[in-house]
Every structure is written in C-alpha cells, then in structure tokens.
Design a protein around this motif. Sequence first.
Motif, PDB file in Angstrom:
ATOM      1  N   ARG A  76      -5.564  -2.177  -8.108  1.00 46.70           N
ATOM      2  CA  ARG A  76      -6.384  -2.939  -9.051  1.00 46.70           C
ATOM      3  C   ARG A  76      -5.538  -3.430 -10.220  1.00 46.70           C
ATOM      4  O   ARG A  76      -4.715  -2.694 -10.746  1.00 46.70           O
ATOM      5  CB  ARG A  76      -7.518  -2.069  -9.576  1.00 46.70           C
ATOM      6  CG  ARG A  76      -8.635  -1.928  -8.561  1.00 46.70           C
ATOM      7  CD  ARG A  76      -9.824  -1.192  -9.150  1.00 46.70           C
ATOM      8  NE  ARG A  76     -10.023  -0.023  -8.303  1.00 46.70           N
ATOM      9  CZ  ARG A  76     -10.081   1.223  -8.719  1.00 46.70           C
ATOM     10  NH1 ARG A  76     -10.017   1.512  -9.986  1.00 46.70           N
ATOM     11  NH2 ARG A  76     -10.236   2.210  -7.866  1.00 46.70           N
TER      12      ARG A  76
ATOM     13  N   ASP B 267       0.817  -1.213   0.000  1.00 51.45           N
ATOM     14  CA  ASP B 267       0.000   0.000   0.000  1.00 51.45           C
ATOM     15  C   ASP B 267       0.850   1.261   0.000  1.00 51.45           C
ATOM     16  O   ASP B 267       0.424   2.298   0.489  1.00 51.45           O
ATOM     17  CB  ASP B 267      -0.973  -0.020   1.179  1.00 51.45           C
ATOM     18  CG  ASP B 267      -0.255  -0.105   2.515  1.00 51.45           C
ATOM     19  OD1 ASP B 267       0.969  -0.336   2.529  1.00 51.45           O
ATOM     20  OD2 ASP B 267      -0.922   0.063   3.549  1.00 51.45           O
TER      21      ASP B 267
ATOM     22  N   LYS C 211      -4.439   6.598   0.820  1.00 54.51           N
ATOM     23  CA  LYS C 211      -5.296   5.405   0.737  1.00 54.51           C
ATOM     24  C   LYS C 211      -6.074   5.327  -0.585  1.00 54.51           C
ATOM     25  O   LYS C 211      -6.133   4.274  -1.215  1.00 54.51           O
ATOM     26  CB  LYS C 211      -6.254   5.383   1.929  1.00 54.51           C
ATOM     27  CG  LYS C 211      -7.022   4.092   2.042  1.00 54.51           C
ATOM     28  CD  LYS C 211      -7.771   4.027   3.364  1.00 54.51           C
ATOM     29  CE  LYS C 211      -8.527   2.754   3.465  1.00 54.51           C
ATOM     30  NZ  LYS C 211      -7.916   1.773   4.322  1.00 54.51           N
TER      31      LYS C 211
ATOM     32  N   THR D 271      -5.438   2.427  -3.337  1.00 56.47           N
ATOM     33  CA  THR D 271      -6.549   1.531  -3.695  1.00 56.47           C
ATOM     34  C   THR D 271      -6.724   1.492  -5.207  1.00 56.47           C
ATOM     35  O   THR D 271      -6.924   0.427  -5.791  1.00 56.47           O
ATOM     36  CB  THR D 271      -7.857   1.989  -3.014  1.00 56.47           C
ATOM     37  OG1 THR D 271      -7.661   1.980  -1.593  1.00 56.47           O
ATOM     38  CG2 THR D 271      -9.013   1.080  -3.375  1.00 56.47           C
TER      39      THR D 271
END
Length: 184
Positions: free
Chosen positions: A112, A59, A104, A108
């Motif tokens: 993908r 992340d 964040k 995110t």
Amino acid sequence: MKFIKIILFCLVFPTGAFAHGDEDHSQGGAKGAGSIASLQPRIETATETFELVGQLHGDQLALFIDRFETNEPVLNASVEVEANGAKAQARFRADQGDYLVDDKALMTALARPGKHSLVFTIAASSDSDLLEGTMQVAEDDHSASHSATRRFSSSTAILLAALLAGVLAVGVVLKIRRKNSTGN
C-alpha cells in the motif's frame, strides 16, 4: 570570422549541463542515484550492533544484514519483521547472502502507498537487537520509472538537437567560405 568559430565551438561542444526538474538533490530523503532500480522502495536502519538494508521487489522484501562495526555479513540469524500489525519470519538464502520475506499478509500491507514503520528483531549468535525504520512506498512506483525514462529521453533529445544545430552551422559556414573563395 573569429566570432563564428566561437559560436560553432559552443554549438558542437556543449557544456553538458542541462536544466532538469523533478529531482530532490538534498541529502535527506533522496530517492536514489538516478537508476531505475533505485526507485524501488528501500529501508535502511542501524544500531550499534547491526545495520540493515532492505528493498521491496514486488511481493518480496530482500534484507541484507551486517555487523555495524566490521561490516561483516550476518549469516543464518533469526530475523522477524513486523509492519502494520503483520509479523513474518525472514528466511536466510545462502546463495544470495540475504534474508527473504515473502509472507502474503505482510507483503500486502507493505504494497500500500505511504510510509510504513517496520521493526526488525535480529538474533545472531550471542547478539540480539531491535531495529526500527520507515519505508516509503510511492503512489505508483511504475509511473516513477516511466518518469525517469521520460527525463532521459528529453535530455537525449536536447543533446541531439544541439548536435544537429552545430552540424547545420558548420555547413552554413563552409558554404559561405566556398562562396567567398570562388568569388560568386
């Protein structure tokens, strides 16, 4: 007897060139140099002023920025990243010499699978520039690292099998020689 020595030599000292698959050896779009760490999604882009290399680690997106002509690191610059409609400011980490993006929403969007177009706005001292690039995120990066492990394991198994065959062949030849020399 000379023929058997040649065969034994070939078995004991294999050439090391084993056939394998699933790898793109072309220059364009190569996935990496074979290490598991290189399987992480990466982006590389440059202009006449800056060059940027980024790597997605879970992340977080780590960015290294250098001056194009001198390869001098760009430190304490203002760096903004935009991808898939999300924007985030990167923060400079002096201890690492890189920039970190951990927003964040942006992470995110980048997590993908697929191709992601990224735009970097860099302002350092009197220079500023826009850099664009594409990051490819695999369907499942975890399975890619397991695939590399399986390839390593199968090539190791082939090498060990060849070595075992060589040892067995040497044993057979020694037994035949011993039998011929004793006359039995």
